[in-house]
Design an enzyme around this catalytic site. Structure first.
Site, PDB file in Angstrom:
ATOM      1  N   ASP A 156       2.267 -75.376  78.241  1.00  0.00           N
ATOM      2  CA  ASP A 156       2.634 -74.507  77.126  1.00  0.00           C
ATOM      3  C   ASP A 156       1.759 -74.769  75.891  1.00  0.00           C
ATOM      4  O   ASP A 156       2.253 -74.929  74.778  1.00  0.00           O
ATOM      5  CB  ASP A 156       4.107 -74.666  76.761  1.00  0.00           C
ATOM      6  CG  ASP A 156       4.585 -73.526  75.875  1.00  0.00           C
ATOM      7  OD1 ASP A 156       4.106 -72.392  76.053  1.00  0.00           O
ATOM      8  OD2 ASP A 156       5.427 -73.770  74.991  1.00  0.00           O
ATOM      9  N   GLY A 159      10.948 -69.393  65.894  1.00  0.00           N
ATOM     10  CA  GLY A 159       9.765 -69.205  65.068  1.00  0.00           C
ATOM     11  C   GLY A 159       8.998 -70.493  64.878  1.00  0.00           C
ATOM     12  O   GLY A 159       7.859 -70.494  64.445  1.00  0.00           O
ATOM     13  N   ASN A 160       9.629 -71.634  65.218  1.00  0.00           N
ATOM     14  CA  ASN A 160       8.974 -72.935  65.058  1.00  0.00           C
ATOM     15  C   ASN A 160       8.077 -73.305  66.227  1.00  0.00           C
ATOM     16  O   ASN A 160       7.420 -74.348  66.182  1.00  0.00           O
ATOM     17  CB  ASN A 160      10.019 -74.046  64.883  1.00  0.00           C
ATOM     18  CG  ASN A 160      10.628 -74.080  63.503  1.00  0.00           C
ATOM     19  OD1 ASN A 160      11.832 -73.949  63.342  1.00  0.00           O
ATOM     20  ND2 ASN A 160       9.803 -74.229  62.494  1.00  0.00           N
ATOM     21  N   SER A 161       8.068 -72.524  67.275  1.00  0.00           N
ATOM     22  CA  SER A 161       7.263 -72.884  68.440  1.00  0.00           C
ATOM     23  C   SER A 161       5.801 -73.097  68.056  1.00  0.00           C
ATOM     24  O   SER A 161       5.208 -72.286  67.372  1.00  0.00           O
ATOM     25  CB  SER A 161       7.331 -71.789  69.501  1.00  0.00           C
ATOM     26  OG  SER A 161       8.582 -71.754  70.117  1.00  0.00           O
ATOM     27  N   HIS A 218       3.180 -69.750  74.972  1.00  0.00           N
ATOM     28  CA  HIS A 218       4.103 -68.604  74.950  1.00  0.00           C
ATOM     29  C   HIS A 218       4.058 -67.848  73.625  1.00  0.00           C
ATOM     30  O   HIS A 218       4.492 -66.706  73.552  1.00  0.00           O
ATOM     31  CB  HIS A 218       5.532 -69.049  75.274  1.00  0.00           C
ATOM     32  CG  HIS A 218       6.229 -69.805  74.181  1.00  0.00           C
ATOM     33  ND1 HIS A 218       6.214 -71.172  74.080  1.00  0.00           N
ATOM     34  CD2 HIS A 218       6.969 -69.376  73.140  1.00  0.00           C
ATOM     35  CE1 HIS A 218       6.921 -71.553  73.035  1.00  0.00           C
ATOM     36  NE2 HIS A 218       7.391 -70.469  72.432  1.00  0.00           N
ATOM     37  N   ALA A 258      10.822 -76.577  71.825  1.00  0.00           N
ATOM     38  CA  ALA A 258      12.092 -76.193  72.441  1.00  0.00           C
ATOM     39  C   ALA A 258      13.279 -76.824  71.738  1.00  0.00           C
ATOM     40  O   ALA A 258      13.143 -77.782  70.984  1.00  0.00           O
ATOM     41  CB  ALA A 258      12.094 -76.606  73.905  1.00  0.00           C
ATOM     42  N   LEU A 287      -9.420 -58.508  91.493  1.00  0.00           N
ATOM     43  CA  LEU A 287      -9.773 -59.443  92.550  1.00  0.00           C
ATOM     44  C   LEU A 287      -9.740 -58.785  93.919  1.00  0.00           C
ATOM     45  O   LEU A 287     -10.180 -59.370  94.905  1.00  0.00           O
ATOM     46  CB  LEU A 287      -8.822 -60.645  92.529  1.00  0.00           C
ATOM     47  CG  LEU A 287      -8.975 -61.596  91.340  1.00  0.00           C
ATOM     48  CD1 LEU A 287      -7.853 -62.617  91.340  1.00  0.00           C
ATOM     49  CD2 LEU A 287     -10.330 -62.300  91.388  1.00  0.00           C
ATOM     50  N   GLY A 288      -9.210 -57.565  93.998  1.00  0.00           N
ATOM     51  CA  GLY A 288      -9.153 -56.862  95.268  1.00  0.00           C
ATOM     52  C   GLY A 288      -8.190 -57.493  96.250  1.00  0.00           C
ATOM     53  O   GLY A 288      -8.479 -57.594  97.447  1.00  0.00           O
ATOM     54  N   ILE A 289      -7.026 -57.927  95.746  1.00  0.00           N
ATOM     55  CA  ILE A 289      -6.040 -58.597  96.590  1.00  0.00           C
ATOM     56  C   ILE A 289      -4.637 -58.111  96.271  1.00  0.00           C
ATOM     57  O   ILE A 289      -4.389 -57.519  95.217  1.00  0.00           O
ATOM     58  CB  ILE A 289      -6.083 -60.128  96.397  1.00  0.00           C
ATOM     59  CG1 ILE A 289      -5.865 -60.474  94.914  1.00  0.00           C
ATOM     60  CG2 ILE A 289      -7.387 -60.715  96.904  1.00  0.00           C
ATOM     61  CD1 ILE A 289      -5.778 -61.948  94.625  1.00  0.00           C
TER      62      ILE A 289
END
Length: 459
Positions: free
Chosen positions: A221, A299-301, A191, A318, A361-363
């Site tokens: 993550d 900011g610690n993630s 993230h 978290a 992907l045409g979907i």
């Protein structure tokens, strides 16, 4: 899309000179994360498939919901994510980084350009010395911790109902985990780098360089980013080091730990505490986490959780966000995710292509989120509701659920769109898809699809 506990410390173009600490949203349901990376764009992910559960029934040719026996769930407090500090790289249980380099094909740090960090030992020091056991550990660890800045452009709705583009900056942390022949490799949270238009890594000597994503796994993550070695000054190469990975399985409750990260985007800071618990489960995260009372702040993630030897044993991700709660932070145990990180380290480095060149992907698609997946016994990912390219000979068919693209997991349409932004029309991509048989049982397979020129904004 998986619910996530992550919120970013972010600043818009108008508030760049006045960064303030933000209030992080509490979650309405104790069993839910908000979208991984949702903190990056706070709810601007496209929502496909907001239809009722019955519409999924119709899409699957009337297949009845798969009956599941309700499982007892542990009560989970409201969770909020740490703003983006990228944490140390997950390692192999009981093995040093040299073991990791052997398995991944990376050069041993001794034969490369970046030295290996010393292991800090905790011995009694003289009372006359200003150095303590903790300061020695921190000094030995700072060279492998970096700050990461993610610059993205997001569309926002204006007062008149139209949309405009606005720059958004979010910050996190990363850990130097090794190098190959051309790149320095850094691990962080997925993230932290989600939807990035550009990434900037800042080393402990305050020099900054641009970085690119090698691979990301939103389910765990985790992400690995790469910095070209030839873009790093020689003085910086001598100032930085690679981390030593510890054995998170050997941790004991009550053991001392230290967290390092880019709290609030102000630069690296240090907190300490103990291992409060092991094998904690939080709804929405596929795995177990280390619980600690070391302060884990926005900011610690992606930042490092270290044992008293200075070894990385966790990746901070978290914290509980509740006025009645204090000292409940969480980290991803490195021993549990070593295989995932090795895979990300060995992926091809990605650079985004212009919108005019991007493939499709045409979907037509819609999300199979966590709640829908559990209710109907379906895998979480991107459901192919229809095809839009009649002239394509793609093996991708209606009813398939896309769960990965070129080895990178896909939890929802935003993940898929972000991954497609790295590929041009005409390029081949390998998709991991799951299909249901007549009994509603899903099987996994890989198919190769040649991307077509995008006709609409929907991929």
């Amino acid at each position: 899309m998986k619910n996530s506990l992550f919120h970013f410390h972010k600043e818009t173009k108008e508030t760049t000179d006045n960064m303030q600490n933000q209030d992080y949203k509490k979650y309405e349901h104790s069993d839910g994360y908000q979208n991984y990376g949702a903190s990056q764009n706070d709810g601007d992910y496209q929502s496909y498939g907001q239809e009722s559960a019955e519409s999924y029934q119709e899409s699957l040719n009337g297949m009845p919901p798969k009956k599941t026996t309700p499982k007892k769930r542990k009560s989970v407090r409201k969770v909020a994510a740490v703003t983006g500090l990228a944490l140390l790289f997950g390692g192999i249980a009981g093995a040093s980084f040299y073991g990791v380099t052997y398995l991944t094909g990376l050069k041993s740090p001794s034969s490369g350009q970046i030295a290996k960090a010393d292991i800090a030992t905790l011995q009694q020091t003289s009372s006359k010395s200003t150095d303590t056991d903790l300061t020695k550990l921190v000094k030995a660890s700072m060279p492998f911790v970096v700050s990461i800045q993610n610059l993205s452009v997001e569309e926002v709705q204006n007062f008149f109902g139209g949309t405009s583009q606005q720059e958004s900056t979010s910050v996190g942390t990363g850990i130097i985990i090794g190098e190959n022949d051309k790149e320095l490799l850094i691990v962080t949270n997925a993230h932290v780098v989600a939807n990035a238009d550009s990434l900037t890594v800042t080393f402990n000597n305050e020099t900054s360089v641009e970085a690119n994503i090698k691979g990301a796994d939103s389910d765990k993550d985790l992400a690995v980013v790469a910095v070209p070695l030839d873009s790093i000054e020689s003085s910086t190469k001598s100032a930085i080091k690679t981390a030593t990975l510890g054995d998170s399985d050997a941790l004991q409750v009550g053991e001392e730990v230290v967290a390092i990260g880019n709290a609030l985007g102000y630069g690296q800071s240090v907190t300490n505490g103990i291992v409060s618990a092991k094998n904690r489960e939080i709804s929405g995260y596929n795995g177990t986490l280390i619980q600690t009372n070391a302060a884990i702040n926005p900011g610690n993630s992606g930042g490092a959780l270290l044992n008293t030897k200075g070894e990385v044993i966790g990746i901070n991700c978290a914290k509980i966000n509740d006025s009645s709660v204090e000292g409940m932070g969480y980290a991803i145990p490195v021993s549990e995710v070593s295989d995932i990180i090795k895979n990300l380290m060995n992926q091809e480095t990605k650079t985004k292509v212009s919108e005019e060149e991007r493939g499709s992907l045409g979907i037509q698609v819609r999300d199979i989120d966590e709640e829908t997946a559990k209710r109907y016994g379906m895998p979480q990912g991107v459901f192919v509701s229809d095809t839009t390219q009649e002239d394509t000979d793609s093996d991708l068919q209606r009813g398939m659920i896309i769960t990965a693209i070129n080895g990178t997991s896909v939890a929802g349409t935003s993940d898929l769109q972000n991954e497609l932004s790295y590929y041009r029309a005409g390029q081949d991509v390998k998709l991991t898809v799951q299909t249901a048989d007549k009994n509603g049982e899903y099987t996994k397979k890989e198919i190769t699809v040649t991307l077509v020129k995008a006709q609409t904004s929907n991929q």
